[in-house]
Design an enzyme around this catalytic site. Structure first.
Site, short mmCIF file in Angstrom:
data_model
loop_
_atom_site.label_atom_id
_atom_site.label_comp_id
_atom_site.label_asym_id
_atom_site.label_seq_id
_atom_site.Cartn_x
_atom_site.Cartn_y
_atom_site.Cartn_z
N CYS A 40 9.34 3.93 4.10
CA CYS A 40 9.72 2.74 3.46
C CYS A 40 10.69 2.61 2.51
O CYS A 40 11.47 1.84 2.74
CB CYS A 40 8.48 2.02 2.82
N GLU A 64 0.92 5.20 1.48
CA GLU A 64 0.18 6.00 2.17
C GLU A 64 -0.36 7.10 1.38
O GLU A 64 0.42 7.59 0.31
CB GLU A 64 1.33 6.69 3.44
N LYS A 77 14.47 3.04 4.17
CA LYS A 77 14.72 1.88 5.05
C LYS A 77 14.92 0.51 4.37
O LYS A 77 15.91 -0.38 4.67
CB LYS A 77 13.93 1.82 6.17
N GLY A 91 11.44 9.68 0.19
CA GLY A 91 11.47 9.71 1.38
C GLY A 91 10.47 8.60 2.15
O GLY A 91 9.92 7.82 1.61
N LEU A 117 0.84 -1.02 0.10
CA LEU A 117 -0.12 0.15 -0.01
C LEU A 117 0.98 1.30 0.05
O LEU A 117 1.95 1.19 0.36
CB LEU A 117 -0.89 0.00 1.16
P1 NAD Z 1 3.83 1.70 12.40
O1 NAD Z 1 5.08 2.05 13.22
O2 NAD Z 1 2.75 2.90 11.72
O3 NAD Z 1 3.08 0.68 13.04
C1 NAD Z 1 3.56 -0.43 13.87
C2 NAD Z 1 2.54 -0.41 15.24
O4 NAD Z 1 3.24 -1.81 15.86
C3 NAD Z 1 2.80 0.35 16.15
O5 NAD Z 1 1.54 1.04 16.34
C4 NAD Z 1 3.49 -0.20 17.44
O6 NAD Z 1 2.80 0.29 18.50
C5 NAD Z 1 2.99 -1.51 17.13
N1 NAD Z 1 3.82 -2.47 17.83
C6 NAD Z 1 5.13 -2.66 17.83
N2 NAD Z 1 5.56 -3.81 18.69
C7 NAD Z 1 4.55 -4.40 19.10
C8 NAD Z 1 4.26 -5.38 19.92
N3 NAD Z 1 5.34 -6.12 20.24
N4 NAD Z 1 3.01 -5.62 20.08
C9 NAD Z 1 2.10 -4.95 19.58
N5 NAD Z 1 1.89 -3.61 18.67
C10 NAD Z 1 3.29 -3.65 18.59
O7 NAD Z 1 4.50 1.00 11.27
P2 NAD Z 1 3.83 0.92 9.67
O8 NAD Z 1 4.23 2.01 8.83
O9 NAD Z 1 2.44 0.41 9.71
O10 NAD Z 1 4.57 -0.40 8.90
C11 NAD Z 1 4.48 -1.69 9.55
C12 NAD Z 1 5.35 -2.81 8.68
O11 NAD Z 1 4.75 -2.53 7.23
C13 NAD Z 1 6.93 -2.26 8.44
O12 NAD Z 1 7.59 -3.37 8.24
C14 NAD Z 1 6.97 -1.36 7.14
O13 NAD Z 1 8.01 -1.72 6.50
C15 NAD Z 1 5.63 -2.24 6.27
N6 NAD Z 1 5.02 -1.50 5.28
C16 NAD Z 1 4.70 -0.06 5.60
C17 NAD Z 1 4.12 0.60 4.56
C18 NAD Z 1 3.70 2.10 4.85
O14 NAD Z 1 3.41 2.73 3.85
N7 NAD Z 1 3.90 2.39 6.08
C19 NAD Z 1 3.74 0.03 3.35
C20 NAD Z 1 4.22 -1.46 2.98
C21 NAD Z 1 4.58 -2.20 4.30
#
Ligand code: NAD
Length: 457
Positions: A280, A161, A283, A277, A159
């Site tokens: 994603c 953002e 990193k 930036g 996805l």
């Molecule tokens: P985020 O930081 O917004 O959300 C992560 C959530 O996990 C937080 O709410 C945090 O409190 C929670 N968390 C952490 N440790 C925990 C635990 N032990 N138990 C319960 N909850 C816990 O991160 P995000 O942007 O949603 O990204 C999540 C993953 O998805 C990452 O690996 C990222 O690379 C991947 N991803 C993100 C996107 C994006 O656009 N944001 C797109 C594709 C993939």
């Protein structure tokens, strides 16, 4: 199906809402008490277009709940998604500690359990992590008896953002990785309403089903990194060309149109600007570089892609220096602060680097952001930037404005009035090539785009 989603950030929350609209019974779990409290009151802790509405509707169906008890959520679910963050470590490697800690907690919750369950990794994780999660669950569940029948599946998320809900309801493809065909079949059944485009939010005018890629764990994990690395490469490629266009008097947007019509190339991700930036691309490219290096492969291309991106952020400052030329004592206004439009996300936002550099050179930096300027509080990452409540307030007394994020409303700005607010000099550096340069020039501005400027004679 009964589904748990561990981690309710940008990916977890959107996925949980989408799964509930597919008809599944979903429990979202997070360790952040503040976030959980908001979700339990039905409030989205993040901004994403349409999310609040779809969250409210999903909770209203009775199929979506949130709580902090991971063990209870795991015990009551057949499919358990891991969607926690995997930020960069200082070495550039991916920090998978949150994934490992969740895998261990899942194992502990399932000790002695004989129900078959799937643990689905949605977090972006280095190749091999799925196998590690399988091992961590089994070891943490070990009670002397056989480990619980848990199978790990990789289901990377793509996805974007700013349009996360649309992308979740209408993904270009669904990727599933596992070495167990039965697990892949269960996942296909889970996603069936989406694949057939029969759930809320699906584009029903689309003729065919959503393509499904079923593969092994390692290939699924690699697909995610390969996709982001390729997107970053396209942007850095056009940005390098933009620097050349600036020198030779070519127009990079026309160049992108000209090559983008070639089906082998495609026009998407060929918009020159101040670079990529967000949470994603930076990193993930850096994690891929780290993985390649640890395998004895020199990732020359990815290193160059990163270096071009770093230079691109400095370009804005160089353009300001050329036009002003001393930045000490100047006031610069940044239009747009989030890393892209229609999000509240400031992670790795180019605005932060640009502001740091301008402040280092002695300038005062003001900022207006269509999301953050309308909130009650100015978030900590923006602490060094003076908040402004409107573009007009931003322009007051500025020596130059920089368009950092291409929020759609910036296309509708009244530049005549902005120019009057600025007073003397009318300089705009358009870091996204998103405002009408010709109109600005007609309004008496010096407009500087990226890859659009005639060579100095
Ligand atoms: P985020 O930081 O917004 O959300 C992560 C959530 O996990 C937080 O709410 C945090 O409190 C929670 N968390 C952490 N440790 C925990 C635990 N032990 N138990 C319960 N909850 C816990 O991160 P995000 O942007 O949603 O990204 C999540 C993953 O998805 C990452 O690996 C990222 O690379 C991947 N991803 C993100 C996107 C994006 O656009 N944001 C797109 C594709 C993939």
């Amino acid at each position: 199906m009964r589904v748990a989603v561990i981690g309710t950030g940008y990916v977890g929350l959107v996925s949980a809402v989408c799964l509930a609209h597919m008809g599944h019974t979903v429990v979202g779990v997070d360790q952040d008490a503040g976030k959980l409290a908001q979700l339990q009151e039905g409030q989205s802790p993040i901004y994403e277009p349409g999310l609040q509405e779809d969250l409210t509707l999903a909770i209203g169906t009775g199929r979506l709940q949130f709580h902090g008890n991971l063990a209870a959520a795991v015990a009551s679910s057949g499919v358990i998604f891991i969607a926690v963050g995997t930020p960069s470590l200082p070495s550039g490697a991916s920090d998978t500690r949150a994934v490992a800690s969740v895998a261990t907690a899942i194992g502990a919750a399932l000790a002695g359990d004989r129900q078959p369950r799937l643990v689905v990794n949605k977090s972006t994780v280095p190749i091999g992590t799925g196998a590690r999660v399988q091992d961590l669950v089994a070891r943490s569940a070990a009670t002397g008896a056989a480990p619980p029948p848990v199978t790990v599946v990789s289901n990377p998320e793509f996805l974007r953002e700013g349009q996360a809900l649309w992308d979740s309801y209408n993904p270009d493809r669904i990727v599933l990785g596992s070495d167990d065909p039965a697990a892949l079949l269960t996942m296909e059944q889970l996603y069936a309403p989406l694949i057939k485009r029969r759930c809320r939010g699906c584009d029903v005018s689309h003729p065919g089903p959503i393509p499904l890629i079923k593969t092994d764990l390692a290939s699924a994990e690699m697909i995610k990194y390969a996709a982001n690395a390729f997107l970053a490469t396209k942007v850095s490629f056009i940005n390098e060309l933009a620097q050349l266009c600036d020198c030779v008097g070519a127009d990079v947007t026309l160049v992108a149109d000209g090559i983008g019509l070639d089906k082998r190339i495609g026009r998407a991700f060929l918009d020159a600007g101040i670079g990529w930036g967000g949470s994603c691309l930076p990193k993930d490219v850096s994690a891929l570089v780290h993985t390649a290096s640890s395998q004895g492969i020199h990732p020359r291309l990815m290193e160059a892609v990163t270096a071009v991106n770093r230079d691109q952020r400095r370009l804005v400052v160089r353009k300001l220096q050329k036009a002003l030329p001393v930045l000490q004592g100047r006031t610069i206004g940044l239009l747009g602060l989030t890393f892209k439009p229609n999000t509240d996300d400031l992670r790795e936002a180019p605005a932060l680097d640009i502001a740091d550099e301008l402040i280092r050179l002695g300038a005062t930096v003001k900022g207006f952001d269509p999301y953050w300027s309308r909130q009650d509080h100015w978030p900590q990452p923006l602490a060094s930037i003076q908040p402004c409540s409107s573009p007009m307030a931003l322009a007051q007394g500025c020596d130059a404005l920089v368009v950092v994020t291409e929020w759609p409303e910036f296309k509708l700005l009244d530049w005549e009035q902005l120019g009057r607010e600025m007073g003397g000099r009318r300089l705009v550096v358009d870091g996204r090539n998103c405002v009408d340069g010709a109109a600005l020039t007609a309004a008496g501005f010096c407009w500087q785009g990226v890859g659009h400027n005639p060579p100095a004679r």
